[in-house]
Design a protein around this motif. Structure first.
Motif, PDB file in Angstrom:
ATOM      1  N   ARG A 233      41.388  37.643  48.674  1.00 42.64           N
ATOM      2  CA  ARG A 233      40.009  37.617  48.178  1.00 42.64           C
ATOM      3  C   ARG A 233      39.326  36.326  48.624  1.00 42.64           C
ATOM      4  O   ARG A 233      39.868  35.239  48.426  1.00 42.64           O
ATOM      5  CB  ARG A 233      39.998  37.682  46.650  1.00 42.64           C
ATOM      6  CG  ARG A 233      40.554  38.981  46.082  1.00 42.64           C
ATOM      7  CD  ARG A 233      39.444  39.952  45.838  1.00 42.64           C
ATOM      8  NE  ARG A 233      39.942  41.235  45.379  1.00 42.64           N
ATOM      9  CZ  ARG A 233      39.172  42.172  44.834  1.00 42.64           C
ATOM     10  NH1 ARG A 233      37.886  41.939  44.665  1.00 42.64           N
ATOM     11  NH2 ARG A 233      39.677  43.318  44.462  1.00 42.64           N
TER      12      ARG A 233
ATOM     13  N   GLU B 205      34.856  35.733  44.748  1.00 42.45           N
ATOM     14  CA  GLU B 205      35.539  36.864  44.113  1.00 42.45           C
ATOM     15  C   GLU B 205      36.746  36.322  43.360  1.00 42.45           C
ATOM     16  O   GLU B 205      37.505  35.523  43.904  1.00 42.45           O
ATOM     17  CB  GLU B 205      35.997  37.891  45.152  1.00 42.45           C
ATOM     18  CG  GLU B 205      34.868  38.481  45.969  1.00 42.45           C
ATOM     19  CD  GLU B 205      35.375  39.488  46.991  1.00 42.45           C
ATOM     20  OE1 GLU B 205      36.499  40.013  46.798  1.00 42.45           O
ATOM     21  OE2 GLU B 205      34.657  39.745  47.975  1.00 42.45           O
TER      22      GLU B 205
ATOM     23  N   ASP C  90      37.121  48.329  43.217  1.00 47.25           N
ATOM     24  CA  ASP C  90      35.804  47.728  43.050  1.00 47.25           C
ATOM     25  C   ASP C  90      34.655  48.707  43.254  1.00 47.25           C
ATOM     26  O   ASP C  90      33.501  48.360  42.993  1.00 47.25           O
ATOM     27  CB  ASP C  90      35.654  46.556  44.024  1.00 47.25           C
ATOM     28  CG  ASP C  90      36.706  45.491  43.778  1.00 47.25           C
ATOM     29  OD1 ASP C  90      36.625  44.810  42.752  1.00 47.25           O
ATOM     30  OD2 ASP C  90      37.628  45.374  44.604  1.00 47.25           O
TER      31      ASP C  90
ATOM     32  N   PRO D 265      36.532  53.383  40.241  1.00 49.53           N
ATOM     33  CA  PRO D 265      36.723  51.934  40.059  1.00 49.53           C
ATOM     34  C   PRO D 265      37.489  51.606  38.786  1.00 49.53           C
ATOM     35  O   PRO D 265      37.401  52.317  37.781  1.00 49.53           O
ATOM     36  CB  PRO D 265      35.287  51.401  39.991  1.00 49.53           C
ATOM     37  CG  PRO D 265      34.458  52.418  40.702  1.00 49.53           C
ATOM     38  CD  PRO D 265      35.117  53.740  40.410  1.00 49.53           C
TER      39      PRO D 265
END
Length: 622
Positions: free
Chosen positions: A464, A468, A101, A172
């Protein structure tokens, strides 16, 4: 073997009593596993200050009492390391998990507390095993969550301190993918040809599929996969059925992400490991287990000379035991590594030419830093398991060993004549350990690799929080936890053998990545079973930005800490300000190479003979 221990048990801790006192986060896994292993368990909740600790005692069954203490931090004061969130921040777990991320973020599941619990059980089993073998055994075991966290990131830390850079970019990006009809899925293949065929079937640009293979291939090492964005666009242009056909025709595999509720509904209630006799029709042997004399005529040149028999010592409770390990990648090698740290002699079985992962970059003194993190200290022997003569050689080596451990593909051991019953012919007292992906528990299981198991079992949802989209972590959570469970299973199998269980002969133990997933998601699945939301609240374990880094508040302080604007403060100043307001927080490690000099770990990270970073042992014994 201690004469006071009983000679017939069904489970390794039958007739033992456990008293566990401390916060549930530190005692829950320990108490649960000890109960599954046969102990009668009593728990009490106790809290104490900023850095609560837990104490677990085992007694009875003819054994001298063993006590384990565990805490969040191994250093005095803790430096703000006081719970799961702050341990993840300090040890680099947030940094590794957040690579896909582009910024650090916490795992919403209690991964480090779970690992700490398994390590605590391992230490207690090792202490009891030393007693059962008649050696000098430790009476006290110490563990801490920060050392468990360092163990969990040890491969990534080793790479960060290597002599050269990574073979693939750390940037990422990465799976999972999404189909046109909204199905989120993982893709897996170890074959570049299957990778290319899958993407060609979906019409991906040739340059994108070529550029995407290397970061996809190395995502197990780097915890990210910055492949071209057009590959995501490609899957979004096709239905899930079309994606499945492309995978089927190419040899790649896909797995749609399952929810925690779906996994809870199909849960079979099986423990994270299964124990049984080495040979199913074994009958009790008089006087308990005994070591088998090697077959007459064994040529000494066929096997490496095994270490002379050593007696257990308080700091090496497995001294005198021999482990043969035929492991690949992470799961089985990590299990054997832990047994070696406890004092066992580990002999690693490698293919002709040696393990190809020895050359995986980045290297320290010409040897893969990641490989060293899992395999330093082991002796190696090259064996071609496809050749009949070498298979006989392996069985002959097993005649003098205590443990044979592997994680070959399902069915391979039986096909080669190297299954538990085959080894029982040469060593009826062997502990045969198989660490698999699925343990034959799911009929429709895909390839048994870390990310596919995460996808299939709801881990992608558990790690998560709200806000998300569910996604498996690209940190190898289940390989690490699966390795820990594999070592725990071996220790329980050895103790069962020494106590005369399963007919007084050898023991087969099976553990799996599926078992690891179920242990990790247990709390979330209980919430799903109860009809409540299994996911954590939005923003859970999200670190706060500072002028030069990140700060992670403890879970109990997260909402209050988020009210402060720290963006113009240096990280150290931000931590001081939060603490001045009565909030617990610590700095987030973003560069794992900095852990060498981090005062939170008091110089505990060393370097091995190759110059590769080495984390401290996860237990202390006294």
């Amino acid at each position: 073997m201690a004469s006071s221990a009983p000679t017939q048990t069904v489970r390794p801790l039958d007739a033992l009593r456990c008293e566990a006192v401390g916060p549930p986060e530190l005692t829950g896994v320990v108490a649960g596993h000890l109960r599954l292993l046969g102990a009668t368990v009593h728990t009490a909740v106790a809290h104490g200050g900023e850095q609560p600790s837990a104490t677990v005692g085992l007694s009875g069954g003819g054994f001298a009492a063993v006590e384990a203490s565990t805490a969040w931090s191994s250093t005095p004061g803790g430096h703000g390391i006081a719970d799961e969130a702050t341990v993840q921040a300090a040890t680099g777990v947030m940094a590794v998990h957040g690579r896909r991320d582009g910024s650090p973020r916490g795992l919403a599941a209690d991964f480090i507390a779970t690992a700490t619990g398994v390590l605590t059980v391992q230490g207690m089993l090792a202490a009891l095993l030393a007693q059962a073998r008649g050696g000098a055994a430790p009476a006290r075991v110490g563990t801490s969550a920060d050392r468990a966290g360092l163990l969990a990131v040890s491969q990534y830390l080793a790479a960060a301190g290597a002599d050269e850079g990574e073979a693939a970019d750390i940037a990422p990006g990465g799976p999972p993918f999404t189909s046109a009809d909204g199905v989120v899925f993982e893709l897996e293949t170890l074959d570049p040809g299957a990778w290319a065929a899958f993407w060609r079937a979906l019409g991906a640009p040739a340059d994108a599929l070529r550029a995407g293979w290397r970061p996809f291939q190395f995502r197990y090492a780097t915890a990210c996969a910055p492949f071209p964005a057009v590959l995501h666009a490609t899957t979004r242009a096709h239905s899930w059925e079309r994606v499945r056909r492309a995978a089927s025709g190419s040899g790649a595999e896909v797995c749609a992400l399952r929810t925690l509720a779906e996994r809870a509904a199909e849960d079979d209630g099986v423990a994270p490991w299964v124990f049984g006799p080495l040979r199913p029709d074994t009958t009790a042997a008089p006087g308990g287990s005994t070591r088998t004399v090697p077959p007459a005529g064994l040529a000494p040149t066929l096997a490496p000379t095994l270490a002379p028999t050593l007696a257990p010592t308080p700091d090496r409770p497995l001294a005198g035991l021999t482990v043969l390990e035929a492991g690949r990648r992470i799961q089985a090698p990590l299990a054997a590594h832990l047994l070696g740290l406890l004092g066992a002699e580990v002999i690693r079985v490698e293919p002709p030419g040696g393990d190809p992962l020895r050359g995986m970059p980045p290297a320290c003194s010409g040897v893969s830093a990641r490989w060293l993190a899992l395999n330093r200290g082991k002796r190696a022997v090259e064996i071609d398991i496809k050749a009949g003569a070498d298979r006989r050689r392996l069985r002959e080596m097993a005649a003098e060993a205590d443990v044979f451990l592997h994680n070959w593909a399902p069915g391979k051991a039986a096909e080669l004549g190297l299954d538990a019953e085959d080894f029982a012919d040469v060593n009826p007292a062997l502990v045969y350990a198989y660490t698999s992906g699925w343990a034959d528990r799911l009929a429709d299981a895909p390839m048994g690799t870390d990310f596919m198991v995460q996808a299939r079992t709801g881990v992608g949802e558990a790690v998560r929080p709200h806000g998300e989209p569910p996604a498996p972590s690209l940190m190898t959570l289940l390989d690490v936890l699966g390795g820990l469970l594999g070592a725990e299973a071996v220790l329980a199998g050895l103790l069962t053998r020494e106590r005369g269980g399963h007919g007084g002969g050898g023991v087969r133990v099976d553990s799996s990545l599926l078992g690891a997933a179920d242990v990790l998601t247990a709390a979330a699945r209980r919430r799903a079973d109860a009809g409540t939301d299994p996911r954590r609240a939005a923003g859970f374990r999200r670190p706060l930005r500072t002028a030069d880094g990140w700060v992670a508040p403890a879970d109990a302080c997260g909402r209050a800490a988020a009210a402060y604007d720290l963006r113009e403060l240096a990280t150290d100043e931000a931590v001081r300000q939060l603490r001045g307001h009565g909030l617990t927080a610590t700095a987030v490690t973003t560069d794992l190479a900095d852990l060498h000099h981090d005062p939170r770990f008091a110089g505990s990270i060393s370097r091995d003979a190759h110059g590769a970073p080495a984390v401290p042992d996860p237990w202390s014994f006294a």
